[in-house]
Design a protein around this motif. Structure first.
Motif, PDB file in Angstrom:
ATOM      1  N   UNK A 256      16.496 100.503  99.859  1.00  0.00           N
ATOM      2  CA  UNK A 256      16.423  99.733  98.620  1.00  0.00           C
ATOM      3  C   UNK A 256      15.044  99.923  97.999  1.00  0.00           C
ATOM      4  N   UNK A 257      14.959 100.508  96.791  1.00  0.00           N
ATOM      5  CA  UNK A 257      13.642 100.720  96.168  1.00  0.00           C
ATOM      6  C   UNK A 257      13.065  99.401  95.668  1.00  0.00           C
ATOM      7  N   UNK A 258      11.769  99.336  95.479  1.00  0.00           N
ATOM      8  CA  UNK A 258      11.151  98.112  94.954  1.00  0.00           C
ATOM      9  C   UNK A 258      11.560  97.882  93.502  1.00  0.00           C
ATOM     10  N   UNK A 259      11.531  96.637  93.050  1.00  0.00           N
ATOM     11  CA  UNK A 259      11.843  96.364  91.637  1.00  0.00           C
ATOM     12  C   UNK A 259      10.883  97.091  90.709  1.00  0.00           C
ATOM     13  N   UNK A 260      11.327  97.309  89.489  1.00  0.00           N
ATOM     14  CA  UNK A 260      10.510  98.059  88.548  1.00  0.00           C
ATOM     15  C   UNK A 260       9.219  97.334  88.191  1.00  0.00           C
TER      16      UNK A 260
ATOM     17  N   UNK B 248       9.208  86.875  97.563  1.00  0.00           N
ATOM     18  CA  UNK B 248       9.774  85.750  96.803  1.00  0.00           C
ATOM     19  C   UNK B 248      10.707  86.217  95.693  1.00  0.00           C
ATOM     20  N   UNK B 249      11.035  87.491  95.638  1.00  0.00           N
ATOM     21  CA  UNK B 249      11.928  87.981  94.596  1.00  0.00           C
ATOM     22  C   UNK B 249      13.339  87.449  94.795  1.00  0.00           C
ATOM     23  N   UNK B 250      14.125  87.492  93.743  1.00  0.00           N
ATOM     24  CA  UNK B 250      15.525  87.069  93.832  1.00  0.00           C
ATOM     25  C   UNK B 250      16.322  88.088  94.646  1.00  0.00           C
ATOM     26  N   UNK B 251      17.344  87.599  95.308  1.00  0.00           N
ATOM     27  CA  UNK B 251      18.141  88.480  96.144  1.00  0.00           C
ATOM     28  C   UNK B 251      17.602  88.546  97.558  1.00  0.00           C
ATOM     29  N   UNK B 252      17.905  89.620  98.222  1.00  0.00           N
ATOM     30  CA  UNK B 252      17.503  89.810  99.615  1.00  0.00           C
ATOM     31  C   UNK B 252      16.360  90.822  99.705  1.00  0.00           C
ATOM     32  N   UNK B 253      15.140  90.372 100.018  1.00  0.00           N
ATOM     33  CA  UNK B 253      14.031  91.318 100.198  1.00  0.00           C
ATOM     34  C   UNK B 253      14.304  92.276 101.357  1.00  0.00           C
ATOM     35  N   UNK B 254      13.879  93.513 101.180  1.00  0.00           N
ATOM     36  CA  UNK B 254      14.104  94.549 102.184  1.00  0.00           C
ATOM     37  C   UNK B 254      12.766  95.076 102.684  1.00  0.00           C
ATOM     38  N   UNK B 255      12.749  95.463 103.961  1.00  0.00           N
ATOM     39  CA  UNK B 255      11.527  96.046 104.515  1.00  0.00           C
ATOM     40  C   UNK B 255      11.224  97.396 103.868  1.00  0.00           C
ATOM     41  N   UNK B 256      12.273  98.123 103.475  1.00  0.00           N
ATOM     42  CA  UNK B 256      12.057  99.415 102.827  1.00  0.00           C
ATOM     43  C   UNK B 256      11.290  99.249 101.518  1.00  0.00           C
TER      44      UNK B 256
END
Length: 398
Positions: A158-162, A202-210
């Protein structure tokens, strides 16, 4: 009874036929190619028998057609097909050669066009050098995060948010400027990494280690490592006054006091990286046989060794001309450091592009690709060169 033709087949192999023997006309070019024909089971051999119920074979409006003529016609058609295939292959090979020559020409032209301004920026130093490096870092970090978001890498992670990638690009661009102003940016990079990590958690959704790992590596790869070039060029301000160049250094570039260890070391490091890439390319073309690694299949051990020799030779020649460093052993070691940083940086970026499934990181520079494709060999080299001078050279090699 009428004599007719009955066909018999034999499972024998037809010997190779020289196509030049099929036509003796002087107006036809000789090809001297061997045509391998199928076994006799695919052809027929006439045999006269007397059978009233059997109808004649191979009959046309002009009468019976001899089997020999049909055989020669088939061979002639096969010969023309072979010639047509050879011509098409030759055309494709010629187009490939012209395309490669055009790409090489474009690469050399744009390489020289970029190298001259870069040389001027290195000589100027100070804020000019830091601003130019900050602009390059910003573009390179944008390319890095686009590679992270590419289909090849994003397929397995999962890439980081923009908004996080844009914030990291801005931070990476500020790092060279903060390095020039404060001298030490460890605290600033640590604070930026903490802010980015909190934003991901703290982002919305499920944070990923990737997301966290790719972002932290982006800060390190595109922000922290390039700032060592500022430390090398502007931080090592000890004057190197052992050469005639230092005594005649022009006033508009700061005069003799600006001929510093940092300037000389930066020029030698840049030259070493260029020598590594150039000699490795030429050596690989001439002697390349053994692949270096699966990350970059075109790189060979022979080309890599040629690049090492070229880098060390250029470093020694420049060291003798610029009288830095004073020791021959230090010059050889410095050349090896530049070579190792260049190869390691090149392979690292190749691994990222390979996982992303792309050939180039961008299309900003014709013939070269993106900024990362042009500066990948320099990313680790600055940190290694600065660390070597600070820790291994007494009095900075003066």
């Amino acid at each position: 009874m009428a004599s007719v033709v009955k066909v018999s087949t034999y499972n024998k192999t037809v010997p190779p036929v020289l196509t030049t023997s099929l036509c003796i006309c002087s107006c036809r070019l000789s090809t001297k190619k061997t045509l391998n024909l199928p076994p006799f089971s695919d052809y027929t051999i006439p045999r006269l028998v007397r059978d009233a119920k059997t109808k004649p074979l191979f009959r046309s409006a002009l009468g019976r057609i001899p089997v020999k003529r049909r055989f020669l016609t088939a061979v002639t058609r096969a010969e023309s097909d072979h010639l047509r295939d050879d011509n098409s292959k030759n055309v494709v090979e010629e187009e490939d050669k012209q395309k490669k020559a055009s790409q090489l020409k474009k690469r050399v032209i744009f390489g020289v066009a970029i190298g001259l301004p870069v040389g001027g920026v290195v000589l100027a130093g100070g804020w000019v050098f830091a601003l130019a490096l900050a602009a390059s870092v910003f573009i390179g970090s944008r390319e890095y995060f686009e590679l992270v978001r590419s289909r090849g890498i994003a397929k397995g992670m999962t890439p980081p948010p923009r908004y996080v990638s844009r914030f990291c690009s801005v931070v990476c661009a500020l790092v060279p400027l903060l390095t020039l102003y404060y001298g030490n940016i460890d605290i600033w990079v640590t604070c930026a990494a903490f802010v980015v990590a909190m934003a991901l958690l703290v982002q919305r959704g499920n944070p990923r280690f990737s997301q966290l790992s790719s972002t932290m590596f982006g800060l390190f790869y595109c922000g922290y490592l390039p700032c060592f070039w500022v430390k090398l060029r502007c931080g090592l301000a000890a004057p190197a006054l052992n050469t005639g160049i230092a005594r005649t250094w022009p006033i508009f570039l700061g005069g003799p006091p600006q001929w510093t260890v940092g300037l000389v070391a930066t020029l030698i490091s840049f030259s070493g990286v260029i020598a590594t890439d150039t000699f490795a390319f030429l050596g690989g073309k001439a002697f390349g046989r053994t692949p270096l690694t699966s990350i970059s299949p075109k790189k060979t051990w022979e080309g890599t060794f040629t690049g090492l020799v070229g880098c060390i030779v250029i470093t020694i020649l420049l060291s003798k001309s610029l009288s830095w460093p004073q020791s021959l052993f230090s010059s050889i070691a410095f050349g090896f450091i530049n070579f190792f940083g260049s190869v390691f940086g090149d392979l690292t970026e190749s691994m990222i592009k390979r996982d992303a499934g792309v050939k180039d990181s961008g299309s900003l520079i014709p013939g070269h690709g993106g900024i990362l494709d042009r500066v990948d060999s320099y990313i680790f080299t600055g940190a290694l060169a600065y660390s070597f001078i600070k820790t291994s050279l007494r009095l900075y090699g003066v």
